[in-house]
Design a protein around this motif. Structure first.
Motif, mmCIF file in Angstrom:
data_model
loop_
_atom_site.group_PDB
_atom_site.id
_atom_site.type_symbol
_atom_site.label_atom_id
_atom_site.label_comp_id
_atom_site.label_asym_id
_atom_site.label_seq_id
_atom_site.Cartn_x
_atom_site.Cartn_y
_atom_site.Cartn_z
ATOM 1 N N LEU A 312 0.988 -1.284 0.105
ATOM 2 C CA LEU A 312 0.031 0.107 0.071
ATOM 3 C C LEU A 312 0.882 1.206 0.098
ATOM 4 N N GLN A 313 1.978 1.213 0.730
ATOM 5 C CA GLN A 313 2.958 2.265 0.699
ATOM 6 C C GLN A 313 3.507 2.664 -0.620
ATOM 7 N N ASP A 314 3.937 1.378 -1.319
ATOM 8 C CA ASP A 314 4.503 1.528 -2.702
ATOM 9 C C ASP A 314 3.416 2.385 -3.756
ATOM 10 N N ILE A 315 2.091 1.834 -3.513
ATOM 11 C CA ILE A 315 0.958 2.586 -4.449
ATOM 12 C C ILE A 315 0.886 3.764 -3.914
ATOM 13 N N ALA A 316 0.959 4.262 -2.842
ATOM 14 C CA ALA A 316 0.776 5.608 -2.321
ATOM 15 C C ALA A 316 1.686 6.481 -2.925
ATOM 16 N N ASN A 317 3.245 6.020 -2.792
ATOM 17 C CA ASN A 317 4.249 6.694 -3.534
ATOM 18 C C ASN A 317 4.197 6.746 -5.026
ATOM 19 N N MET A 318 3.659 5.699 -5.669
ATOM 20 C CA MET A 318 3.603 5.745 -7.102
ATOM 21 C C MET A 318 2.609 6.975 -7.753
ATOM 22 N N VAL A 319 1.575 6.893 -7.048
ATOM 23 C CA VAL A 319 0.267 7.530 -7.409
ATOM 24 C C VAL A 319 0.273 8.997 -6.805
ATOM 25 N N GLN A 320 1.206 9.361 -5.913
ATOM 26 C CA GLN A 320 1.367 10.585 -5.244
ATOM 27 C C GLN A 320 0.164 10.890 -4.147
ATOM 28 N N LEU A 321 0.100 9.934 -3.349
ATOM 29 C CA LEU A 321 -0.878 9.857 -2.238
ATOM 30 C C LEU A 321 0.073 10.420 -0.935
ATOM 31 N N ALA A 322 -0.484 10.667 -0.103
ATOM 32 C CA ALA A 322 0.302 11.156 1.330
ATOM 33 C C ALA A 322 0.410 10.018 1.991
ATOM 34 N N TYR A 323 -0.346 9.177 2.396
ATOM 35 C CA TYR A 323 -0.237 8.095 3.368
ATOM 36 C C TYR A 323 -0.620 6.572 2.612
ATOM 37 N N LYS A 325 -2.732 4.622 4.058
ATOM 38 C CA LYS A 325 -4.058 4.556 4.223
ATOM 39 C C LYS A 325 -5.107 5.139 3.212
ATOM 40 N N GLU A 326 -4.779 6.210 2.552
ATOM 41 C CA GLU A 326 -5.485 6.841 1.587
ATOM 42 C C GLU A 326 -5.279 5.725 0.307
ATOM 43 N N ALA A 327 -4.268 5.268 0.226
ATOM 44 C CA ALA A 327 -4.144 4.261 -0.931
ATOM 45 C C ALA A 327 -5.185 3.084 -0.741
ATOM 46 N N GLU A 328 -5.198 2.738 0.438
ATOM 47 C CA GLU A 328 -6.108 1.648 0.689
ATOM 48 C C GLU A 328 -7.543 1.820 0.403
ATOM 49 N N MET A 329 -7.910 3.227 1.052
ATOM 50 C CA MET A 329 -9.237 3.799 0.606
ATOM 51 C C MET A 329 -9.486 3.565 -0.740
ATOM 52 N N HIS A 330 -8.581 3.993 -1.449
ATOM 53 C CA HIS A 330 -8.874 4.059 -3.043
ATOM 54 C C HIS A 330 -9.081 2.722 -3.590
ATOM 55 N N VAL A 331 -8.169 1.956 -3.101
ATOM 56 C CA VAL A 331 -8.273 0.418 -3.688
ATOM 57 C C VAL A 331 -9.291 -0.116 -3.138
#
Length: 422
Positions: A312-323, A325-331
């Motif tokens: 989830l952290q890699d996803i957040a970094n690649m799509v320019q999300l701050a955390y 947890k935000e990546a998890e919500m989107h997924v």
């Protein structure tokens, strides 16, 4: 017997058969001026009539008595009762008068700031005025406007499901598609919204109108949300007026589309901030924010095409999300909406992307496919019938005849190219 009593007696005695109604219609037309000016005819007079039995006469009297300012909610409720209960066959004899009454009713419920009051009556009025489901009436846009303002989006969707093939007034078509597009946006049915707004943008027009301009702004944003890409050029089928003037009136939206195509969130958000006042003035800021949010999802979707697992952290970094947890919500939201297929391991924060499990062989999927096929067959039959009737249309034949005269060089002029002889 005074004028009011005589008229009521005529209505009561001539509302049974088609022949009687034809005679009554003539009587009502002659009495139209006196209805507007005669003080003997009051709203209380209508108590002697049944709106479902004496619909034609009731319509003439009610339309005449509500021409002025109607401030009483009781009168508005009386109009609603009549629209709901009147006989479709009778009111079609005075279709324009019924449409005028319904439009007046819509204006009154908006003045009362109670659009919900008008939704059911206008839905009923549309069906009563319609000769067939493929005909667009003058009441379609008014009905959709009330559904939009009352936030009764699903009610509006009931008349958007028809395949409209016959249109009388272009403005009615523009407003029908524009309001319909906004209703579909409210329901997050972005594909249908895109189709309706596209119809406005590509409709024939000799000069640019405000409806088309506002529709194009929303069309750009809806297309980004639905398909994830922006084409800087208008469809080739758009009118010359649209091709020349639409882009200049939508430059902030073009900038949003171009930055969206680049896929860089920071640059897109900078454009949104720079033009936020424009978007707010157009009441499109919420839709712009949805477009920005969709770019995060679009970038996540691209990742599913490259990777089988990611944290989830890699996803957040690649799509320019701050955390993370935000990546998890989107997924999670994308999984719920069926945009991607994935499993999240809460323990180690890893996401495993999966193949589409749909095998397209369940009974539910077969029903969906059959429904689409049947609708396509129906549309094909309608288009074929229209193509056959067009050569017999007097307006079409007249236009073709005029065009032919412009290029008619006479029988002696050979238009077939011949080979040069040496």
């Amino acid at each position: 017997m005074n004028t009011a009593e005589a008229l009521i007696a005529s209505i009561q005695g001539l509302s049974a058969t088609s022949g009687d109604l034809s005679a009554l219609h003539s009587v009502l037309k002659k009495a139209e001026d006196s209805l507007r000016n005669n003080g003997d005819v009051q709203l209380a007079t209508l108590e002697e009539l049944d709106p479902s039995i004496h619909s034609l006469g009731y319509l003439y009297i009610l339309e005449a008595l509500t021409r002025g300012t109607v401030s009483s909610k009781g009168v508005v409720l009386l109009m609603a009762r009549f629209i709901n209960s009147c006989d479709a066959g009778q009111i079609r004899l005075a279709r324009e008068k019924f449409v005028s009454l319904c439009k007046r009713f819509k204006d009154r419920v908006l003045e009362l700031k109670d659009p919900l009051l008008g939704v059911a009556p206008l839905l009923s009025a549309v069906r009563k005025v319609q000769v067939s489901a493929k005909c667009l009436t003058a009441l379609h846009p008014d009905c959709l406007q009330l559904c939009l303002q009352a936030k009764c989006y699903k009610a509006g969707l009931s008349i958007l499901s028809d395949d409209i093939l016959e249109v009388d007034q272009p403005r009615d078509f523009y407003l029908y598609c524009y309001y319909g597009g906004m209703i579909c946006i409210g329901l997050k049915r972005f594909q249908k919204a895109s189709e309706l707004l596209y119809n406005v943008v590509t409709a024939p027009m000799f000069q640019l109108n405000a409806i088309a301009l506002e529709a194009y702004k929303k069309y750009i944003l809806v297309t980004l949300i639905h398909s994830g890409q922006f084409s800087g050029s208008l469809p080739k089928c758009a009118s010359t007026a649209a091709q020349r003037h639409l882009k200049s009136g939508c430059m902030p939206y073009y900038e949003v589309g171009n930055r969206y195509n680049d896929g860089k969130i920071s640059e897109l958000e900078a454009v949104v901030v720079a033009h936020s006042s424009d978007f707010e003035n157009d009441n499109n800021l919420g839709l712009v924010k949805q477009a920005v949010a969709s770019l995060y999802k679009r970038n996540i979707l691209r990742l599913t095409q490259k990777y089988l697992t990611l944290s989830l952290q890699d996803i957040a970094n690649m799509v320019q999300l701050a955390y993370a947890k935000e990546a998890e919500m989107h997924v999670l939201q994308m999984i719920q909406e069926g945009q991607i297929h994935a499993l999240i391991n809460q323990k180690d924060g890893m996401v495993r992307f999966l193949e589409d499990p749909e095998q397209y062989k369940t009974s539910e999927m077969i029903e969906v496919m059959d429904s689409v096929i049947q609708r396509t067959i129906g549309l094909s039959k309608n288009l074929f019938a229209m193509d056959e009737s067009l050569p017999c249309d007097p307006l079409y034949l007249g236009k073709v005849g005029r065009e032919r005269q412009r290029f008619d060089f006479g029988d002696d002029f050979d238009t077939v190219p011949q080979k040069f002889s040496m």
